[in-house]
Design a protein around this motif. Structure first.
Motif, PDB file in Angstrom:
ATOM      1  N   THR A  16       0.813  -1.219   0.000  1.00 41.03           N
ATOM      2  CA  THR A  16       0.000   0.000   0.000  1.00 41.03           C
ATOM      3  C   THR A  16       0.850   1.275   0.000  1.00 41.03           C
ATOM      4  O   THR A  16       0.308   2.366   0.068  1.00 41.03           O
ATOM      5  N   PRO A  18       2.713   4.111  -1.695  1.00 35.93           N
ATOM      6  CA  PRO A  18       2.839   4.695  -3.032  1.00 35.93           C
ATOM      7  C   PRO A  18       4.174   5.424  -3.272  1.00 35.93           C
ATOM      8  O   PRO A  18       4.531   5.687  -4.403  1.00 35.93           O
ATOM      9  N   ASN A  19       4.903   5.727  -2.227  1.00 35.08           N
ATOM     10  CA  ASN A  19       6.151   6.477  -2.359  1.00 35.08           C
ATOM     11  C   ASN A  19       7.338   5.515  -2.374  1.00 35.08           C
ATOM     12  O   ASN A  19       7.506   4.713  -1.466  1.00 35.08           O
ATOM     13  N   ASP A 148       8.080   1.695  -8.880  1.00 30.17           N
ATOM     14  CA  ASP A 148       7.750   2.425 -10.094  1.00 30.17           C
ATOM     15  C   ASP A 148       9.047   2.787 -10.804  1.00 30.17           C
ATOM     16  O   ASP A 148       9.764   3.680 -10.391  1.00 30.17           O
TER      17      ASP A 148
END
Length: 149
Positions: A16, A18-19, A148
């Motif tokens: 969970t 996102p960073n 990412d």
């Protein structure tokens, strides 16, 4: 805690986030807290041909490592896990922490590109058995789905 339970816990903690910096920070803390007798657990991230220290837990680390140098640089260059039971007998070892005696490095490959490596060091010889190495490789597979890049 069993290895399967560790992976479930890791997934719940990390999926969970996102960073990316927070993700890698918690990932290094998770490794450091999950195993005894570690003095470093963290990431080196590839930037051109240089691995640069990323989020980690433990003693002060080398800031940069050229691709191919040391255990981290070789794992990144050859894209394979390297386990060193005795770093003092490993010719290409870089002694960022003179207390380290064994090391395992797992490359992080995303979309067929080297993102960096997970590096884990211990102050005792022969610290990383097959079960721990398999866990760390599974942990990196989990991370590759969350980073990412």
């Amino acid at each position: 805690m069993k290895i399967e339970e560790l992976l479930i816990s890791a997934k719940a903690l990390l999926e969970t986030q996102p960073n990316q910096i927070a993700l890698l920070s918690n990932a290094s803390a998770f490794i450091f807290d999950s195993f005894e007798n570690l003095n470093w657990a963290g990431f080196y991230l590839l930037n051109k041909d240089i691995l640069t220290v990323g989020p980690f837990q433990g003693h002060v680390a080398c800031s940069t490592i050229p691709l191919g140098n040391g255990v981290c640089g070789q794992a990144a260059q050859f894209r394979k896990t390297i386990v060193v039971d005795d770093v003092l007998s490993y010719d290409n070892h870089i002694a960022c922490d003179s207390n380290s005696r064994s090391e395992v490095v797992i490359p992080i490959i995303i979309n067929d590109k080297v993102f960096g490596v997970l590096d884990v060091d211990s102050p005792i010889y022969n610290r990383f058995d097959k079960t721990i190495v398999e866990f760390l490789e599974s942990f990196v597979k989990l991370l590759t789905k969350l980073i990412d890049f």
